[in-house]
Enzyme design. Structure first.
Site, PDB file in Angstrom:
ATOM      1  N   TRP A   1      -0.216   2.158   0.175  1.00 24.24           N
ATOM      2  CA  TRP A   1       0.468   0.696   0.613  1.00 24.24           C
ATOM      3  C   TRP A   1       0.390   0.689   1.937  1.00 24.24           C
ATOM      4  CZ3 TRP A   1       4.615  -0.435   4.066  1.00 24.24           C
ATOM      5  CH2 TRP A   1       4.850  -1.949   4.089  1.00 24.24           C
TER       6      TRP A   1
ATOM      7  N   GLU B   1      -0.913  -0.405  -4.198  1.00 25.73           N
ATOM      8  CA  GLU B   1       0.407  -1.145  -4.065  1.00 25.73           C
ATOM      9  C   GLU B   1       0.042  -2.724  -3.272  1.00 25.73           C
ATOM     10  OE1 GLU B   1       3.816   0.400  -2.498  1.00 25.73           O
ATOM     11  OE2 GLU B   1       5.298  -1.092  -3.356  1.00 25.73           O
TER      12      GLU B   1
ATOM     13  N   LYS C   1       1.189  -6.544  -2.375  1.00 26.69           N
ATOM     14  CA  LYS C   1       2.575  -7.303  -1.870  1.00 26.69           C
ATOM     15  C   LYS C   1       2.083  -8.683  -1.743  1.00 26.69           C
ATOM     16  CE  LYS C   1       6.317  -6.522   1.253  1.00 26.69           C
ATOM     17  NZ  LYS C   1       7.050  -5.485   2.098  1.00 26.69           N
TER      18      LYS C   1
ATOM     19  N   ASP D   1       5.227  -3.066  -7.678  1.00 23.00           N
ATOM     20  CA  ASP D   1       6.485  -2.955  -7.089  1.00 23.00           C
ATOM     21  C   ASP D   1       7.142  -4.289  -7.632  1.00 23.00           C
ATOM     22  OD1 ASP D   1       8.608  -3.511  -5.070  1.00 23.00           O
ATOM     23  OD2 ASP D   1       8.015  -1.768  -3.781  1.00 23.00           O
TER      24      ASP D   1
ATOM     25  N   HIS E   1       7.588  -7.345  -5.056  1.00 24.69           N
ATOM     26  CA  HIS E   1       6.500  -7.717  -4.415  1.00 24.69           C
ATOM     27  C   HIS E   1       5.665  -8.873  -4.932  1.00 24.69           C
ATOM     28  CE1 HIS E   1       5.630  -3.785  -2.106  1.00 24.69           C
ATOM     29  NE2 HIS E   1       6.724  -4.340  -1.840  1.00 24.69           N
TER      30      HIS E   1
ATOM     31  N   HIS F   1       6.996   0.947  -8.858  1.00 22.14           N
ATOM     32  CA  HIS F   1       8.121   1.105  -7.659  1.00 22.14           C
ATOM     33  C   HIS F   1       9.277   0.248  -8.132  1.00 22.14           C
ATOM     34  CE1 HIS F   1       6.271   2.622  -3.827  1.00 22.14           C
ATOM     35  NE2 HIS F   1       6.365   3.717  -4.732  1.00 22.14           N
TER      36      HIS F   1
ATOM     37  N   ASP G   1      14.114  -9.886   0.848  1.00 22.54           N
ATOM     38  CA  ASP G   1      14.032  -8.458   0.770  1.00 22.54           C
ATOM     39  C   ASP G   1      13.405  -7.972  -0.481  1.00 22.54           C
ATOM     40  OD1 ASP G   1      14.287  -5.902   1.619  1.00 22.54           O
ATOM     41  OD2 ASP G   1      16.189  -5.739   0.697  1.00 22.54           O
TER      42      ASP G   1
ATOM     43  N   ASP H   1      13.637  -4.763  -1.151  1.00 23.20           N
ATOM     44  CA  ASP H   1      14.213  -3.419  -1.295  1.00 23.20           C
ATOM     45  C   ASP H   1      15.475  -3.079  -1.485  1.00 23.20           C
ATOM     46  OD1 ASP H   1      11.288  -2.060  -0.773  1.00 23.20           O
ATOM     47  OD2 ASP H   1      11.482  -3.415   1.028  1.00 23.20           O
TER      48      ASP H   1
ATOM     49  N   ASP I   1      11.997   2.673  -5.275  1.00 25.10           N
ATOM     50  CA  ASP I   1      11.607   2.418  -4.006  1.00 25.10           C
ATOM     51  C   ASP I   1      12.709   1.190  -3.419  1.00 25.10           C
ATOM     52  OD1 ASP I   1      10.549   1.868  -1.384  1.00 25.10           O
ATOM     53  OD2 ASP I   1       8.882   0.429  -2.264  1.00 25.10           O
TER      54      ASP I   1
HETATM   55  C1  RNT Z   1       6.803  -1.917   1.301  1.00 27.35           C
HETATM   56  C2  RNT Z   1       6.404  -1.088  -0.060  1.00 27.35           C
HETATM   57  C3  RNT Z   1       6.286   0.443   0.081  1.00 27.35           C
HETATM   58  C4  RNT Z   1       7.427   1.032   0.790  1.00 27.35           C
HETATM   59  C5  RNT Z   1       7.418   2.529   0.866  1.00 27.35           C
HETATM   60  C6  RNT Z   1       8.210   3.133   2.200  1.00 27.35           C
HETATM   61  O1  RNT Z   1       7.145  -3.211   0.804  1.00 27.35           O
HETATM   62  O2  RNT Z   1       7.032  -1.439  -1.019  1.00 27.35           O
HETATM   63  O3  RNT Z   1       6.115   1.040  -1.232  1.00 27.35           O
HETATM   64  O4  RNT Z   1       8.647   0.490   0.619  1.00 27.35           O
HETATM   65  O5  RNT Z   1       5.948   3.124   1.018  1.00 27.35           O
HETATM   66 ZN    ZN Z   2       7.053  -0.115  -3.159  1.00 27.97          ZN
END
Ligand code: RNT
Ligand code: ZN
Length: 410
Positions: free
Chosen positions: A179, A219, A221, A252, A255, A279, A287, A289, A319
Site C-alpha cells: 500500500w 491494496e 484506496k 480494505d 477504502h 483488511h 476515516d 480505520d 487494519d
Molecule cells: C491505509 C491502508 C494501509 C495502512 C497500513 C498501516 O489507508 O489501509 O493498509 O492502514 O498499512
Molecule cells: Zn488497509
C-alpha cells in the site's frame, strides 16, 4: 430445545461450526499498539492516514509492544498471525546506519522468536511506504524523481526477501501487502504518468520474488487525508495490475465509496482469483480505520467468505487504529468482532438459502432470512469462548492491565 437442537432444526451443525472457526487464521496488525509509529525513526504518522486521540499508554519500544501484544493476544480467541510493517524493524546498534532499502531478515528475527513463543500461525509483512523523509512530495513508488523511486523499489525488494524468510520460518506463506499513500491534494495535471511509474516500480519490485513462500498483494484506496483529489493506486489500477501479473488484490473495506461494499466485491473477485486478501476495518466519513465492530457489513463480509466456501481462499487481516480509547481493548474487541461475524456466518443454513434463491422462491427465502436472525448465536459464541479458555467479559482485565502497566508509561 438446546441451542444445538435449535441450529440442527435448520440443518446446521453447531459443534462443527465452532471447530471450523477455531481453525481460521486471522492476521492481527501490530500497529494498533503504537498508533502506527514503528521503531525506525518516525515520530508522527503521515501518508493520508491518521490516529486521533491521546489515550495514555502507547507502546513506545519493542519491549512495550511485545508486552501489549502478549496480553492482547491472550484475550483473543482462535488462530492468530502477526502482521508486521517494515517500520517495526529491530535495528539495535544499526539504527541510523541502515535505511529501509537495506533492511534484512535479521532485523525481524526477534519478532520471529516472539511469534514462535506465542505459538502463532505465522507472520505477514508490509513494506512501509510512509512516515519517512525519502517520501518526496508525498510520493514513493510513483515519484518522478528517479533516486526516490529507486529507493522505494529497493525497499520493496528487501521486504519481499524478508517475507520469503518469514514464510519459511513458519512453513506457511507470508502475505506481503503493498500500500502506498501516493496522491495529490489538488487537481493533478497528469493522472497517467504517476500510474505508469507505479506499474514500472511494481514490476521491478516483484522480479524474482519467492513464489513458494510469498503472496504479494496490492491494496487500493479511494483517497487519503490531504490527498483528496487523486490516488495513484486506485481500485481499477490495482485490479488490472494484479490480474495481469498473477498476484493478489487486497480489499480494505475503508477504502471505497460508502455505498460500495467489500462484501459484494469478494464474490466478484472470487470469480477470477484463487485468493483474495482483506483488511477488515470500519470506515466512518473520512476515516478508513475505526475499530471493527460486530455490524452488518462485517457480518456480510463473513457471510461471503463462508457461503462461498472460501475460508481457504480469503486471507483475513485486520487494519484499524484508534488512540482515543484503550488501545488493547480496541485490538481485542475488533478481533473478537471479526471472529463473531465468522461464527454467525458459519451458523447460517447457507445451503438451504441458496437453494431457495435458485428455485426462485423469494418469499420463502425472506421468511428464512428473517427467522434465522433469532437463532441463539450468543450462546454458541459463549460456548466457543469457553472452549478457548476465555470469557465474554474482558474489560476488567484490560482495566487492571491499564492500572498496572499503561499508567506507568509517562
Ligand atoms: C491505509 C491502508 C494501509 C495502512 C497500513 C498501516 O489507508 O489501509 O493498509 O492502514 O498499512
Ligand atoms: Zn488497509
Amino acid at each position: 430445545m438446546t441451542e444445538k437442537e435449535k441450529f440442527a432444526k435448520y440443518g446446521v451443525d453447531m459443534e462443527g461450526a465452532l471447530k471450523t472457526l477455531s481453525e481460521v487464521p486471522i492476521s492481527i496488525h501490530c500497529w494498533q499498539g503504537d498508533d502506527v509509529i514503528g521503531f525506525d525513526g518516525a515520530d508522527s504518522l503521515s501518508g493520508g492516514i491518521q490516529t486521533t486521540g491521546n489515550y495514555p499508554g502507547r507502546a513506545r519500544t519493542f519491549e512495550e509492544l511485545k508486552e501489549d501484544i502478549r496480553f492482547a493476544f491472550s484475550l483473543m480467541p482462535g488462530k492468530k498471525r502477526l502482521n508486521l510493517h517494515a517500520s517495526y524493524a529491530i535495528l539495535g546498534t544499526d539504527k541510523g546506519k541502515v535505511d529501509r532499502d537495506g533492511y534484512t531478515y535479521k532485523y525481524f528475527e526477534p519478532w520471529v522468536e516472539f511469534a514462535k513463543e506465542l505459538k502463532l500461525d505465522g507472520i505477514d509483512f508490509n513494506p512501509t511506504f510512509f512516515g519517512h523523509p525519502k517520501m518526496k512530495d508525498g510520493l514513493s513508488l510513483s515519484s518522478p524523481d528517479e533516486p526516490t523511486r529507486k529507493f522505494w523499489v529497493e525497499h520493496g525488494k528487501r521486504s519481499l526477501e524478508i517475507a520469503a524468510q518469514l514464510g519459511k520460518a513458519f512453513g506457511k506463506p507470508c502475505l506481503v501487502n503493498i500500500w502506498i499513500p501516493d496522491g495529490f491534494k489538488d487537481v493533478p495535471a497528469d493522472r497517467l504518468g504517476p500510474r505508469l511509474r507505479l506499474k514500472k516500480s511494481l514490476d521491478e519490485m516483484l522480479e524474482g520474488y519467492d513464489k513458494q513462500w510469498v503472496i504479494p498483494a496490492v491494496e487500493s484506496k479511494v483517497f487519503g487525508i490531504g490527498l483528496e483529489s487523486y490516488t495513484v493506486g486506485s481500485n481499477e489500477f490495482y485490479q488490472n495490475y494484479a490480474a495481469s501479473r498473477g498476484i493478489c488484490c487486497l480489499l480494505d473495506n475503508g477504502h471505497y465509496h460508502p455505498l460500495e461494499y467489500v462484501s459484494d466485491k469478494i464474490p466478484a473477485l472470487l470469480a477470477f482469483y484463487d485468493r483474495v486478501a482483506l483488511h477488515v476495518t470500519r470506515g466512518v466519513r473520512w476515516d478508513s480505520d475505526h475499530v471493527v465492530i460486530y455490524d452488518d457489513e462485517t457480518r456480510e463480509i463473513a457471510k461471503e467468505i463462508v457461503r462461498n466456501d472460501a475460508l481457504g481462499k480469503v486471507i483475513i487481516g485486520l487494519d484499524y487504529f484508534d488512540a482515543s480509547i484503550n488501545r488493547i481493548f480496541a485490538w481485542v474487541s475488533g478481533q473478537r468482532a471479526m471472529q463473531k461475524a465468522l461464527l454467525y456466518a458459519l451458523l447460517l443454513p447457507n445451503g438451504q438459502m441458496k437453494r431457495l434463491q435458485d428455485e426462485g422462491d423469494f418469499t420463502a427465502l425472506m421468511d428464512m432470512q428473517e427467522r434465522v436472525k433469532d437463532l441463539p448465536f450468543g450462546c454458541a459464541w459463549e460456548k466457543y469462548l469457553k472452549e478457548q479458555g476465555l470469557e465474554e467479559e474482558f474489560l476488567p482485565q484490560i482495566k487492571a492491565y491499564e492500572a498496572r502497566i499503561l499508567k506507568e508509561r509517562v
